[in-house]
Write an enzyme that holds these catalytic residues in place. Structure first.
Site, short mmCIF file in Angstrom:
data_model
loop_
_atom_site.label_atom_id
_atom_site.label_comp_id
_atom_site.label_asym_id
_atom_site.label_seq_id
_atom_site.Cartn_x
_atom_site.Cartn_y
_atom_site.Cartn_z
CE LYS A 169 -1.87 2.69 3.15
NZ LYS A 169 -1.96 3.95 2.40
CD GLU A 244 13.23 0.13 9.39
OE1 GLU A 244 13.74 1.07 10.03
OE2 GLU A 244 13.76 -0.99 9.31
CD GLU A 380 10.14 12.33 12.27
OE1 GLU A 380 8.98 11.93 12.45
OE2 GLU A 380 10.93 11.80 11.47
P1 NAD Z 1 2.28 7.97 8.23
O1 NAD Z 1 2.52 7.13 9.42
O2 NAD Z 1 1.23 9.02 8.32
O3 NAD Z 1 1.88 7.07 6.97
C1 NAD Z 1 2.72 6.01 6.51
C2 NAD Z 1 1.86 5.00 5.78
O4 NAD Z 1 0.99 4.38 6.73
C3 NAD Z 1 0.95 5.60 4.71
O5 NAD Z 1 0.85 4.71 3.62
C4 NAD Z 1 -0.40 5.69 5.44
O6 NAD Z 1 -1.50 5.68 4.55
C5 NAD Z 1 -0.35 4.43 6.27
N1 NAD Z 1 -1.23 4.42 7.44
C6 NAD Z 1 -1.77 5.48 8.10
N2 NAD Z 1 -2.55 5.05 9.12
C7 NAD Z 1 -2.50 3.69 9.10
C8 NAD Z 1 -3.09 2.69 9.90
N3 NAD Z 1 -3.91 2.97 10.91
N4 NAD Z 1 -2.82 1.40 9.60
C9 NAD Z 1 -1.99 1.09 8.58
N5 NAD Z 1 -1.39 2.01 7.78
C10 NAD Z 1 -1.65 3.30 8.05
O7 NAD Z 1 3.69 8.58 7.84
P2 NAD Z 1 4.03 9.63 6.68
O8 NAD Z 1 3.59 10.97 7.13
O9 NAD Z 1 3.55 9.09 5.37
O10 NAD Z 1 5.64 9.53 6.66
C11 NAD Z 1 6.47 10.32 7.44
C12 NAD Z 1 7.00 9.53 8.62
O11 NAD Z 1 7.67 8.35 8.17
C13 NAD Z 1 8.05 10.31 9.39
O12 NAD Z 1 7.83 10.13 10.76
C14 NAD Z 1 9.36 9.66 8.97
O13 NAD Z 1 10.42 9.82 9.88
C15 NAD Z 1 8.93 8.25 8.81
N6 NAD Z 1 9.88 7.51 7.95
C16 NAD Z 1 10.68 6.56 8.52
C17 NAD Z 1 11.63 5.88 7.74
C18 NAD Z 1 12.52 4.83 8.32
O14 NAD Z 1 13.05 4.01 7.56
N7 NAD Z 1 12.71 4.79 9.64
C19 NAD Z 1 11.73 6.18 6.38
C20 NAD Z 1 10.89 7.15 5.84
C21 NAD Z 1 9.96 7.81 6.63
#
Ligand code: NAD
Length: 476
Positions: A169, A244, A380
């Site tokens: 997804k 992650e 963050e």
């Molecule tokens: P997010 O958590 O809002 O969304 C990430 C993904 O999860 C999206 O596809 C979203 O649709 C999905 N999602 C949202 N709610 C969900 C649920 N209840 N169940 C399952 N999936 C769900 O994050 P974002 O805003 O898209 O990304 C930014 C964040 O990602 C930052 O905190 C960043 O540090 C982190 N990030 C971490 C890494 C790593 O490798 N550690 C890499 C890139 C980004």
């Protein structure tokens, strides 16, 4: 664009769609189906049906296919990078790097295909054992919008090479390049059903992937808040999960550092991808003996930055990816100004004016004299805002660095090995860089400690993460 299930384009059973916008212009560039749990069910069934034949291929056959797919993606990199810039916002140069990075990941794992898929263990008079690494079955992947293509590679390459099939997804704001790449992988010979892409919101499609009984493992990348929910759901069905999550990476610049190199490191570390990288430099610690010259050089460079549409070749920093990001960063800076949480050295506001009004542009920002309890240091900051802290000795710097709940990466800029040793031993992080920051090549394991998550991606070990062992014990 449509979802891709079982090798074909499909709309959602809901018949609903979601617009995908260009964050630089506010224009709708395409739309994708708003998937449902029913769509996830169909995708998982396809992945289950494809599993047997795919897992029966030799690892070498799967590796050859990944090599070929990487070369086809490379051939199309100009179109893919343009699409990525249009949906994500990053400058075309960075989008090109990301598409190439995806190919590098595929090639790295394809290169592991000649490694043995198990071990033999001799136990003397008790017998001999054969330990096989078997694929798990259907795996789930959930991807954020900041580096969607690279992260797609981190999850798909090891999972598919190991013989698993997958339901993935993408985020709602950057699904298009992922869908285009998956179509190329199919053209390269990936059998239908091996990789299925279901678009839609986290609450519906994301949760349906995690809780589907046939999904054996979920690899999630995203924010800490969502990660908690994912952990809870996966735990409730006793499912293996890689998380992650977010980070607040510090960069520590010692008094013996090469200042010019460190200034360039801070610029790239913080403002690449408009600061929207998990391992971006989110807190800058500078030794007091070089702080004056370091900060003034950094400020000059930041003020010369060209912010604009990522498709413009002059652009060094694009817009933020979405409205939520724009509102969050605007709110953070409002609070910093109103509550006196720091001194704004440069930037601090959205960019306004002709060519900017319809996009989510934010000024590259430096903040000094930051209050210890400011969210700039405790949370963050996922955008181009860099808090700068001046320190007088390494002990103090390390204690401030470790005060954060996150533990993804840390960099130290120095010429002194004893300093490197101290930082490596005492700083809580999954990776310590020396005289560089952010770089995460596929060869090395990547992941965090504390609230930054559990599990590792990349490196040969991630391949084992997509297998389970099965042992044949021969008691002669
Ligand atoms: P997010 O958590 O809002 O969304 C990430 C993904 O999860 C999206 O596809 C979203 O649709 C999905 N999602 C949202 N709610 C969900 C649920 N209840 N169940 C399952 N999936 C769900 O994050 P974002 O805003 O898209 O990304 C930014 C964040 O990602 C930052 O905190 C960043 O540090 C982190 N990030 C971490 C890494 C790593 O490798 N550690 C890499 C890139 C980004």
């Amino acid at each position: 664009m449509y979802m891709r299930i079982n090798g074909v384009e499909v709309p959602s059973a809901s018949a609903e769609w979601r617009d995908v916008m260009n964050p630089a212009t506010g224009e709708v560039i395409d739309r994708v189906p708003d998937g449902t749990s029913g769509d996830v069910g169909v995708a998982v069934e396809s992945a289950e049906s494809a599993f047997q034949k795919w897992s029966e291929k030799t690892t070498r056959e799967r590796g050859v296919l990944l090599f070929h797919a990487a070369s086809m993606v490379r051939d199309d990199h100009k179109h893919l990078a343009r699409l990525l810039t249009m949906e994500q916002g990053k400058p075309l140069r960075e989008a090109t790097d990301e598409v190439r990075g995806f190919c590098n990941v595929l090639e790295f794992y394809a290169g592991l295909s000649s490694q043995p898929a198990g071990d033999a263990v001799r136990l003397g008079s008790q017998g001999d054992c054969m330990v096989l690494h078997e694929p798990l079955g259907v795996c789930g992947a959930i991807i954020p919008w900041n580096m969607p293509v690279l992260i797609m590679g981190w999850k798909t390459a090891p999972a598919l090479l190991a013989g698993n099939t997958m339901v993935l997804k993408p985020s709602t704001t950057a699904p298009l390049t992922i869908l285009s790449i998956s179509a190329i992988l199919e053209k390269a010979g990936l059998p239908p059903g091996v990789l299925n892409i279901v678009t839609g919101s986290g609450g519906s499609t994301g949760e349906a992937i995690i809780t589907h009984p046939s999904v054996q493992k979920v690899s999630f990348t995203g924010s800490c808040a969502t990660g908690c929910r994912v952990r809870e759901l996966a735990g409730s069905c006793n499912k293996d999960v890689v998380l992650e999550l977010g980070g607040s990476d510090p960069m520590i610049v010692m008094d013996d550092a090469d200042v010019q190199k460190a200034v360039e490191g801070a610029l790239r570390g913080r403002f690449y991808n408009a600061g929207q990288i998990c391992t971006a430099v989110k807190r800058l610690f500078v030794h007091q003996d070089i702080a004056g010259s370091f900060i003034s050089q950094l400020k000059v460079r930041v003020e010369s930055f060209h912010v604009g549409n990522g498709l413009d070749p002059q652009t060094e920093m694009g817009p933020l990816n979405n409205l939520q990001q724009y509102d969050t960063l605007s709110g953070i800076m409002k609070s910093v100004k109103e509550n006196g949480e720091g001194t704004i050295l440069t930037g601090g506001s959205p960019v306004k004016g002709e060519g900017y009004d319809n996009g989510y542009f934010f000024e590259p920002t430096l903040v000094g004299d930051v209050a210890e309890d400011s969210s700039l240091l405790t949370g963050e900051i996922f955008g181009p805002i860099l808090p700068v802290v001046v320190f007088h000795d390494l002990d103090t710097a390390i204690s401030k660095v470790n005060r954060s709940p996150y533990g993804l990466g840390t960099s130290v800029w120095t010429r002194d090995l004893a300093t490197v040793k101290r930082v490596f031993q005492d700083v809580h992080a999954g990776i310590i860089w020396v005289n560089r920051h952010v770089t995460v090549p596929p060869e090395i394991p990547f992941g965090g400690t504390k609230e930054s998550g559990t599990g590792r991606e990349n490196g040969y070990r991630a391949l084992h993460g997509y297998t389970r062992t099965k042992t044949l014990f021969l008691g002669w």
